[in-house]
Scaffold this motif. Sequence first.
Motif, short mmCIF file in Angstrom:
data_model
loop_
_atom_site.label_atom_id
_atom_site.label_comp_id
_atom_site.label_asym_id
_atom_site.label_seq_id
_atom_site.Cartn_x
_atom_site.Cartn_y
_atom_site.Cartn_z
N VAL A 219 0.84 -1.20 0.00
CA VAL A 219 0.00 0.00 0.00
C VAL A 219 0.87 1.25 0.00
N VAL A 220 1.92 1.24 0.82
CA VAL A 220 2.83 2.39 0.87
C VAL A 220 3.55 2.56 -0.46
N VAL A 221 4.02 1.46 -1.03
CA VAL A 221 4.75 1.54 -2.31
C VAL A 221 3.85 2.10 -3.40
N ARG A 222 2.65 1.57 -3.53
CA ARG A 222 1.75 1.99 -4.59
C ARG A 222 1.34 3.45 -4.45
N SER A 223 0.95 3.85 -3.24
CA SER A 223 0.51 5.24 -3.04
C SER A 223 1.65 6.21 -3.25
N THR A 224 2.84 5.87 -2.74
CA THR A 224 4.00 6.76 -2.93
C THR A 224 4.40 6.83 -4.39
N GLU A 225 4.34 5.71 -5.07
CA GLU A 225 4.69 5.69 -6.50
C GLU A 225 3.77 6.60 -7.32
N GLU A 226 2.49 6.55 -7.04
CA GLU A 226 1.55 7.40 -7.77
C GLU A 226 1.76 8.87 -7.46
N MET A 227 2.08 9.19 -6.21
CA MET A 227 2.33 10.58 -5.85
C MET A 227 3.59 11.12 -6.52
N LEU A 228 4.63 10.29 -6.58
CA LEU A 228 5.87 10.72 -7.22
C LEU A 228 5.68 10.94 -8.71
N LYS A 229 4.83 10.15 -9.33
CA LYS A 229 4.57 10.31 -10.77
C LYS A 229 3.84 11.62 -11.07
N LEU A 230 3.14 12.15 -10.09
CA LEU A 230 2.40 13.40 -10.30
C LEU A 230 3.30 14.63 -10.26
N VAL A 231 4.53 14.48 -9.79
CA VAL A 231 5.46 15.62 -9.75
C VAL A 231 5.87 15.96 -11.18
N PRO A 232 5.69 17.20 -11.64
CA PRO A 232 6.03 17.57 -13.03
C PRO A 232 7.51 17.34 -13.33
N ASN A 233 7.79 16.80 -14.49
CA ASN A 233 9.18 16.58 -14.89
C ASN A 233 9.95 17.88 -15.02
N GLU A 234 9.21 18.99 -15.26
CA GLU A 234 9.90 20.28 -15.40
C GLU A 234 10.66 20.65 -14.13
N LEU A 235 10.12 20.26 -12.97
CA LEU A 235 10.82 20.55 -11.72
C LEU A 235 12.12 19.77 -11.63
N ARG A 236 12.08 18.51 -12.02
CA ARG A 236 13.31 17.71 -12.01
C ARG A 236 14.33 18.29 -12.99
N GLU A 237 13.86 18.61 -14.20
CA GLU A 237 14.78 19.12 -15.23
C GLU A 237 15.38 20.46 -14.84
N ALA A 238 14.59 21.32 -14.20
CA ALA A 238 15.12 22.62 -13.77
C ALA A 238 16.20 22.44 -12.72
N SER A 239 15.98 21.52 -11.79
CA SER A 239 16.98 21.27 -10.75
C SER A 239 18.25 20.67 -11.34
N LEU A 240 18.09 19.71 -12.24
CA LEU A 240 19.27 19.09 -12.86
C LEU A 240 20.02 20.08 -13.74
N ALA A 241 19.29 21.01 -14.37
CA ALA A 241 19.93 22.01 -15.23
C ALA A 241 20.81 22.96 -14.42
N LEU A 242 20.49 23.12 -13.14
CA LEU A 242 21.31 23.97 -12.27
C LEU A 242 22.51 23.24 -11.71
N GLY A 243 22.70 22.00 -12.10
CA GLY A 243 23.85 21.23 -11.65
C GLY A 243 23.63 20.48 -10.35
N VAL A 244 22.40 20.38 -9.91
CA VAL A 244 22.11 19.66 -8.66
C VAL A 244 22.12 18.16 -8.94
N PRO A 245 22.82 17.37 -8.14
CA PRO A 245 22.82 15.91 -8.36
C PRO A 245 21.41 15.33 -8.27
N LYS A 246 21.25 14.17 -8.91
CA LYS A 246 19.92 13.57 -8.96
C LYS A 246 19.41 13.20 -7.57
N TRP A 247 20.29 12.65 -6.73
CA TRP A 247 19.83 12.25 -5.40
C TRP A 247 19.37 13.45 -4.59
N ARG A 248 20.05 14.58 -4.79
CA ARG A 248 19.66 15.78 -4.07
C ARG A 248 18.37 16.38 -4.65
#
Length: 352
Positions: A219-248
């Motif tokens: 239940v935790v895996v499924r609910s967390t997975e769906e919530m993470l998929k809702l995060v826009p990829n633009e936020l990830r790409e903007a952070s990575l474009a600034l040189g922030v490591p993926k884990w951070r």
Amino acid sequence: MSHATLTDKRPGSLRGATLPKWFPWAVAAGSIALGIGISAAAGLRSSIQWGLIAAVLFVLGTYGIAGRVEGRRQAKDRVVTSLVWVAFLLAVIPLASLVYETVKRGVKVLDGYFLTHSMGVVADKDPGGGIYHAILGTLQQVGIATVIAVPIGVLTAIYLVEYGRGKLAKAVTFFVDVMTGIPSIVAGLFVLSTWILILGMGASGFAGALALTILMLPVVVRSTEEMLKLVPNELREASLALGVPKWRTILKVVVPTSIGGITTGVMLAIARITGETAPLLMLVWVTDFINANPFSDAQGSLPVYIYLQYSAGGEAAYDRAWAAALTLIAFIMILNLAARGIARWKAPKTGR
């Protein structure tokens, strides 16, 4: 052409006519009256029977009147709406009846003494006693399961969404789906065979918590997975474009953005396992005394307490069972309210 248009809208024409807003309520009242009358004439004494007759009459009456006044197309739309309302009532009425019955029977012995004392030397058929030992056991067992399942479940979901691309990710997804549907008794048998029979650790609250962990993980895996998929990829790409490591990026951007939904999923998973009985009967066993150590000996729990008290029979045992059930429902209701509050508090704020 003007004369033809006026003819289409002449007084008394049913074309384009619309029923008043009170029409569904009038049909519902008439259906209930007819349902009661038909049930009385047929000698049906069950309220469920006349309720079903009234529901059928409501749908048929809505279609017949709406079809004659508004046309078949609008009548079909009203019938579908009527079916939705009927399904809603069929779901709500048993739930409301359950809550009402539990409250009515549970308040008889639910007081401060009942919540702060254990059964001790009180016999099951004698009045007195309480559920303190069961509340303590449930809180410890569910708490241990939460401490184990939440980090593993959240990290697994992060792997599946952010890193998993190969056969391992597909295998993990498959087994999570399988675990979602396994009966609780299977989880109890697994822990029984490994923790108690093979390792010889003995029955304890911790053994029950392990079984609850197995039920909580998917239940935790499924609910967390769906919530993470809702995060826009633009936020990830903007952070990575600034040189922030993926884990951070995951730690500082992705998880905080979805923390409200993740918390809600965790709360619902806790509510899901709180009422489990079968694995606790196998792994925790039963005691009427207070055991504050979840790693040794038998320990009480609310679901098992309810089951045993109702099985014991007798007016006093029944009252205690209903009071414990009311306590369990209140606990789960508080968890759900907390989940909604956290989700609303952590929801992304949109600027005006």
